[in-house]
Design a protein around this motif. Structure first.
Motif, PDB file in Angstrom:
ATOM      1  N   LYS A 194     -44.251 -26.729  68.761  1.00  0.00           N
ATOM      2  CA  LYS A 194     -43.015 -26.681  69.551  1.00  0.00           C
ATOM      3  C   LYS A 194     -42.545 -25.260  69.830  1.00  0.00           C
ATOM      4  O   LYS A 194     -41.854 -25.006  70.826  1.00  0.00           O
TER       5      LYS A 194
ATOM      6  N   GLU B  51     -47.525 -27.166  77.893  1.00  0.00           N
ATOM      7  CA  GLU B  51     -47.097 -28.522  78.230  1.00  0.00           C
ATOM      8  C   GLU B  51     -48.044 -29.528  77.578  1.00  0.00           C
ATOM      9  O   GLU B  51     -49.260 -29.314  77.529  1.00  0.00           O
ATOM     10  N   TRP B  52     -47.474 -30.623  77.072  1.00  0.00           N
ATOM     11  CA  TRP B  52     -48.258 -31.691  76.436  1.00  0.00           C
ATOM     12  C   TRP B  52     -47.936 -32.994  77.155  1.00  0.00           C
ATOM     13  O   TRP B  52     -46.775 -33.418  77.190  1.00  0.00           O
ATOM     14  N   VAL B  53     -48.946 -33.631  77.748  1.00  0.00           N
ATOM     15  CA  VAL B  53     -48.701 -34.823  78.554  1.00  0.00           C
ATOM     16  C   VAL B  53     -49.727 -35.905  78.226  1.00  0.00           C
ATOM     17  O   VAL B  53     -50.901 -35.617  77.949  1.00  0.00           O
TER      18      VAL B  53
ATOM     19  N   CYS C 107     -53.619 -32.361  78.110  1.00  0.00           N
ATOM     20  CA  CYS C 107     -53.496 -33.787  78.389  1.00  0.00           C
ATOM     21  C   CYS C 107     -54.457 -34.568  77.507  1.00  0.00           C
ATOM     22  O   CYS C 107     -55.560 -34.109  77.184  1.00  0.00           O
TER      23      CYS C 107
ATOM     24  N   ASN D 299     -50.003 -20.316  80.096  1.00  0.00           N
ATOM     25  CA  ASN D 299     -49.823 -21.342  81.139  1.00  0.00           C
ATOM     26  C   ASN D 299     -50.862 -22.452  80.935  1.00  0.00           C
ATOM     27  O   ASN D 299     -51.828 -22.576  81.683  1.00  0.00           O
TER      28      ASN D 299
ATOM     29  N   LYS E 177     -47.212 -31.848  70.240  1.00  0.00           N
ATOM     30  CA  LYS E 177     -45.982 -31.297  70.803  1.00  0.00           C
ATOM     31  C   LYS E 177     -45.046 -30.836  69.692  1.00  0.00           C
ATOM     32  O   LYS E 177     -44.411 -29.777  69.777  1.00  0.00           O
TER      33      LYS E 177
ATOM     34  N   ASP F 106     -43.473 -22.796  73.479  1.00  0.00           N
ATOM     35  CA  ASP F 106     -42.729 -23.650  74.417  1.00  0.00           C
ATOM     36  C   ASP F 106     -43.151 -23.507  75.875  1.00  0.00           C
ATOM     37  O   ASP F 106     -42.641 -24.230  76.737  1.00  0.00           O
ATOM     38  N   LYS F 107     -44.091 -22.614  76.158  1.00  0.00           N
ATOM     39  CA  LYS F 107     -44.579 -22.512  77.539  1.00  0.00           C
ATOM     40  C   LYS F 107     -45.759 -23.448  77.785  1.00  0.00           C
ATOM     41  O   LYS F 107     -46.176 -23.646  78.932  1.00  0.00           O
TER      42      LYS F 107
ATOM     43  N   THR G  35     -51.708 -26.550  80.216  1.00  0.00           N
ATOM     44  CA  THR G  35     -51.337 -27.961  80.233  1.00  0.00           C
ATOM     45  C   THR G  35     -52.352 -28.721  79.397  1.00  0.00           C
ATOM     46  O   THR G  35     -53.553 -28.669  79.667  1.00  0.00           O
TER      47      THR G  35
END
Length: 253
Positions: free
Chosen positions: A109, A115-117, A94, A90, A105, A112-113, A92
């Motif tokens: 890939k 997140e890239w923002v 950034c 889990n 990303k 897949d759990k 994230t």
């Protein structure tokens, strides 16, 4: 403006006699454009300071498999992927560089759990109390190389404190010794308990640091931060007081 003369990212002009190196030659680590160009030129992974292995003893006691983790200024570090492989999914990630985020990303890939923002870490817009653990490996140091550096670090830290859960942790891995870092994390509105640790430098490290260690600051969130959107003047006054105190402690004339 204030910038940190004690980071390896800002150290180059002070390693040589006057006139041999121009400040203009120093990379603009505090600027968004610098990072986009750097990542465009070299689509690979790179870990500032240390990789996951030396940090295991610091990070894993603070984590459960369902912990929500924010990697602040993730860059192209392998740290998130190594945490993922260790069972912490889990995550994230950034970063201010869209180039970097797109590369990472694509590179990871299959994980897949995660997140890239694309996000400015001084303007985090996550809900309050979103994360159990926030990790910064080199981001504070990069910000301290830019203009308005002390203020920008404070803005980032206030956002980090807001998005941390009570009892959550903020881990900062940095070149900076306590006399150049710890006061940033002890500012009153952050409501953090601060612990200082060290990790050994890799034997292949070639930076010019006058120390055999990197520094790790562990912030634990206490009472909730009361954030008033109208307290800009109070922040400015506190910034001024902080600058004065820092200069006095560092004997900067």
């Amino acid at each position: 403006f204030f910038f940190d003369l004690f980071s390896p990212l800002c150290f180059l002009p002070f390693l040589f006699p006057a006139g041999e190196v121009s400040v203009e030659l120093m990379p603009d680590y505090g600027k968004h454009d610098y990072w986009d160009e750097r990542y465009k030129a070299n689509d690979t992974t790179f870990d500032w300071y240390v990789s996951f292995e030396p940090l295991k003893e610091v990070l894993t006691p603070m984590l459960k498999t369902d912990s929500k983790i924010l990697m602040l200024g993730c860059g192209n570090s392998r740290l998130s992927a190594q945490l993922y492989e260790s069972g912490y999914h889990n995550i994230t990630n950034c970063d201010i560089s869209e180039v970097c985020i797109n590369q990472m990303k694509s590179r990871y890939k299959e994980m897949d759990k995660m997140e890239w923002v694309v996000k400015d870490c001084t303007k985090l817009d996550y809900p309050d109390a979103s994360f159990d653990l926030v990790v910064d490996k080199g981001t504070t140091d990069a910000i301290l190389c830019g203009s308005n550096s002390f203020h920008n670090v404070y803005q980032m830290n206030k956002h980090v404190s807001r998005v941390m859960k009570k009892g959550g942790h903020f881990i900062v891995i940095t070149y900076g010794q306590p006399d150049t870092r710890i006061d940033h994390f002890r500012r009153k509105k952050l409501n953090w308990e601060v612990e200082h640790k060290t990790v050994d430098k890799p034997v292949f490290s070639s930076d010019s640091a006058p120390s055999s260690n990197y520094h790790v600051y562990v912030m634990t969130k206490g009472d909730e931060v009361v954030d008033d959107d109208d307290d800009d003047e109070d922040d400015d006054e506190e910034d001024d007081d902080f600058y004065d105190k820092f200069q006095a402690n560092a004997n900067i004339q």
